[in-house]
Write a protein that holds these residues in place. Sequence first.
Motif, PDB file in Angstrom:
ATOM      1  N   ASP A 149       0.794  -1.232   0.000  1.00  0.00           N
ATOM      2  CA  ASP A 149       0.000   0.000   0.000  1.00  0.00           C
ATOM      3  C   ASP A 149       0.822   1.275   0.000  1.00  0.00           C
ATOM      4  O   ASP A 149       0.260   2.369   0.107  1.00  0.00           O
ATOM      5  N   VAL A 150       2.140   1.185  -0.088  1.00  0.00           N
ATOM      6  CA  VAL A 150       2.976   2.382   0.022  1.00  0.00           C
ATOM      7  C   VAL A 150       2.883   3.214  -1.259  1.00  0.00           C
ATOM      8  O   VAL A 150       3.229   2.727  -2.341  1.00  0.00           O
ATOM      9  N   PRO A 151       2.424   4.454  -1.183  1.00  0.00           N
ATOM     10  CA  PRO A 151       2.386   5.312  -2.371  1.00  0.00           C
ATOM     11  C   PRO A 151       3.791   5.576  -2.918  1.00  0.00           C
ATOM     12  O   PRO A 151       4.769   5.609  -2.158  1.00  0.00           O
ATOM     13  N   VAL A 152       3.875   5.762  -4.223  1.00  0.00           N
ATOM     14  CA  VAL A 152       5.154   6.072  -4.874  1.00  0.00           C
ATOM     15  C   VAL A 152       4.968   7.324  -5.720  1.00  0.00           C
ATOM     16  O   VAL A 152       4.082   7.378  -6.580  1.00  0.00           O
ATOM     17  N   GLY A 153       5.813   8.315  -5.461  1.00  0.00           N
ATOM     18  CA  GLY A 153       5.819   9.529  -6.260  1.00  0.00           C
ATOM     19  C   GLY A 153       7.004   9.525  -7.207  1.00  0.00           C
ATOM     20  O   GLY A 153       8.133   9.245  -6.798  1.00  0.00           O
ATOM     21  N   LEU A 154       6.749   9.813  -8.466  1.00  0.00           N
ATOM     22  CA  LEU A 154       7.780   9.781  -9.497  1.00  0.00           C
ATOM     23  C   LEU A 154       7.952  11.181 -10.072  1.00  0.00           C
ATOM     24  O   LEU A 154       7.042  11.706 -10.732  1.00  0.00           O
ATOM     25  N   MET A 155       9.091  11.811  -9.806  1.00  0.00           N
ATOM     26  CA  MET A 155       9.390  13.119 -10.394  1.00  0.00           C
ATOM     27  C   MET A 155      10.262  12.876 -11.618  1.00  0.00           C
ATOM     28  O   MET A 155      11.436  12.483 -11.491  1.00  0.00           O
ATOM     29  N   VAL A 156       9.700  13.080 -12.796  1.00  0.00           N
ATOM     30  CA  VAL A 156      10.373  12.732 -14.044  1.00  0.00           C
ATOM     31  C   VAL A 156      10.883  13.988 -14.742  1.00  0.00           C
ATOM     32  O   VAL A 156      10.101  14.856 -15.124  1.00  0.00           O
ATOM     33  N   SER A 157      12.204  14.074 -14.881  1.00  0.00           N
ATOM     34  CA  SER A 157      12.832  15.155 -15.646  1.00  0.00           C
ATOM     35  C   SER A 157      13.729  14.497 -16.683  1.00  0.00           C
ATOM     36  O   SER A 157      14.851  14.088 -16.370  1.00  0.00           O
ATOM     37  N   ALA A 158      13.247  14.388 -17.894  1.00  0.00           N
ATOM     38  CA  ALA A 158      13.998  13.690 -18.950  1.00  0.00           C
ATOM     39  C   ALA A 158      13.815  14.422 -20.277  1.00  0.00           C
ATOM     40  O   ALA A 158      12.780  15.042 -20.519  1.00  0.00           O
ATOM     41  N   TRP A 159      14.834  14.307 -21.133  1.00  0.00           N
ATOM     42  CA  TRP A 159      14.826  15.014 -22.425  1.00  0.00           C
ATOM     43  C   TRP A 159      15.599  14.172 -23.433  1.00  0.00           C
ATOM     44  O   TRP A 159      16.790  13.959 -23.290  1.00  0.00           O
ATOM     45  N   GLY A 160      14.892  13.699 -24.444  1.00  0.00           N
ATOM     46  CA  GLY A 160      15.502  12.840 -25.449  1.00  0.00           C
ATOM     47  C   GLY A 160      16.666  13.495 -26.174  1.00  0.00           C
ATOM     48  O   GLY A 160      16.647  14.695 -26.466  1.00  0.00           O
ATOM     49  N   GLY A 161      17.684  12.699 -26.456  1.00  0.00           N
ATOM     50  CA  GLY A 161      18.813  13.163 -27.262  1.00  0.00           C
ATOM     51  C   GLY A 161      19.797  14.052 -26.544  1.00  0.00           C
ATOM     52  O   GLY A 161      20.646  14.684 -27.182  1.00  0.00           O
ATOM     53  N   THR A 162      19.736  14.102 -25.209  1.00  0.00           N
ATOM     54  CA  THR A 162      20.593  15.041 -24.483  1.00  0.00           C
ATOM     55  C   THR A 162      21.801  14.350 -23.860  1.00  0.00           C
ATOM     56  O   THR A 162      21.689  13.249 -23.335  1.00  0.00           O
ATOM     57  N   PRO A 163      22.964  14.995 -23.875  1.00  0.00           N
ATOM     58  CA  PRO A 163      24.160  14.452 -23.229  1.00  0.00           C
ATOM     59  C   PRO A 163      24.135  14.705 -21.728  1.00  0.00           C
ATOM     60  O   PRO A 163      23.404  15.573 -21.236  1.00  0.00           O
ATOM     61  N   ILE A 164      24.951  13.981 -21.003  1.00  0.00           N
ATOM     62  CA  ILE A 164      24.975  14.067 -19.546  1.00  0.00           C
ATOM     63  C   ILE A 164      25.397  15.462 -19.066  1.00  0.00           C
ATOM     64  O   ILE A 164      24.991  15.909 -17.993  1.00  0.00           O
ATOM     65  N   GLU A 165      26.170  16.156 -19.882  1.00  0.00           N
ATOM     66  CA  GLU A 165      26.687  17.469 -19.466  1.00  0.00           C
ATOM     67  C   GLU A 165      25.579  18.468 -19.161  1.00  0.00           C
ATOM     68  O   GLU A 165      25.727  19.319 -18.278  1.00  0.00           O
ATOM     69  N   ILE A 166      24.446  18.403 -19.878  1.00  0.00           N
ATOM     70  CA  ILE A 166      23.401  19.409 -19.650  1.00  0.00           C
ATOM     71  C   ILE A 166      22.660  19.167 -18.340  1.00  0.00           C
ATOM     72  O   ILE A 166      21.967  20.052 -17.846  1.00  0.00           O
ATOM     73  N   TRP A 167      22.822  17.969 -17.773  1.00  0.00           N
ATOM     74  CA  TRP A 167      22.164  17.627 -16.507  1.00  0.00           C
ATOM     75  C   TRP A 167      23.072  17.860 -15.301  1.00  0.00           C
ATOM     76  O   TRP A 167      22.659  17.643 -14.156  1.00  0.00           O
TER      77      TRP A 167
END
Length: 436
Positions: free
Chosen positions: A164-182
């Motif tokens: 019964d444990v709720p799960v919150g998903l905060m999604v910040s994703a962007w296709g085609g992006t390199p790791i440097e921008i994150w």
Amino acid sequence: MPSVFSDHMVLQQQDDVKIWGWASPHEKITIAPSWTNETYKTEASNLASWQIKIKTPKYGGPYTISIKGYNEVVLKDVLIGEVWLCSGQSNMEMSASWGIDNGEEEIAKANYDNIRFFTSPKMAANSEQNNIISSWEICTSESMKYASSAAYFFAKKLQQTMKDVPVGLMVSAWGGTPIEIWTPENIIKKDTVLLNAANKLTPVSYGPIKPGKAFNTMINPLIGYKIAGALWYQGESNVGSDVYDENLAALITSWRKLWGYNFPFYFVQIAPYNYGENHFGGVIIRDAQRKAANQIKNSGMVVISDVSPIDDIHPKDKKAVGFRLANLALKNHYHLINDLVESPSVSELHLDKNKAVISFNHADGLYANSKKSMFEISGDDYVFYPAKMKIKNNTIIISSKKVKYPKSIRFAWGNNVQSNLFNKANLPLSSFIIEK
């Protein structure tokens, strides 16, 4: 208040969670959560901002939170549970609407009030921002269809064990992006190696490549929001880099420092794919991810070469990806299972005359699903030759008549080569290159 504090949100359970917002300078603010009779009081600073920590109970809800100053904001349908930050490029962003395995069936049954999504729109900026314009959504067939499938299946698997444990998903994703921008721009700029790699990135039409551009807008506004951990699915846009392990370490270290604690960080190794026949760019990234998993504490990597066709850079089996990530969390973070959920990983190379003996962790029941050896061996000249292999318990013995004095070993070394070695949990061994 920032929009990450909205109706339907999930707050981390049994913790001191920070909430914050803006008000007139020195405006007095009272926060009243419905799970307690206790109220919390604070005052806005001369910069017109405020923040406070409140204690959350064991998982449950729904609750309300009243924030009262000159006006009143009431947050409704607030759940208490487990919150995970999910970031990366297109394979993290990929939703059922893109076409995933059994997509229509999964969409139809995706009505889970205890799973909530907060999805960031794609935005970039030169400076750090303090808000993301979005809102929390309850998981329904309609919202799941356009939300991260890998994140959704992660939450679904967590709930199979945690009930019964709720799960919150905060999604910040962007296709085609390199790791440097994150990664925060200052982290890249003060490291010569990382800056040189960033300067080699080629501009693309579908997103930014400059350091910090997505961090500023899609991660920075979330810093301070209490999370259980982070999931990361990225790497395809850094094929060609030979310092990805250092990039990944820098990103993880910087995020943990900004949040103020060493939360678990689980990531997906990119899948085999034909990035070109004249280089090893793809497998070099996979090996860099393998090395990062070994070196970074409280991290873990899932290998997906067995559930990914080599002709699709967006593997459609996101259920296996999400479930494997969840199994790492259930075992290593929540301590709720004790199964073998890790892929085999190299632990040691021992040279014995003309043979190389490799030991592995998590290798119980090690077996090959084909007779073909995917090992190659070299001497000091680094000229690699196909090698014979023999599995003995949890070790593999490698040899070739063409190499009298082994120096280096590599396995499944090719951009689109799928591993053929598995443990008893049917999880594949990562491609790798090692030397003594």
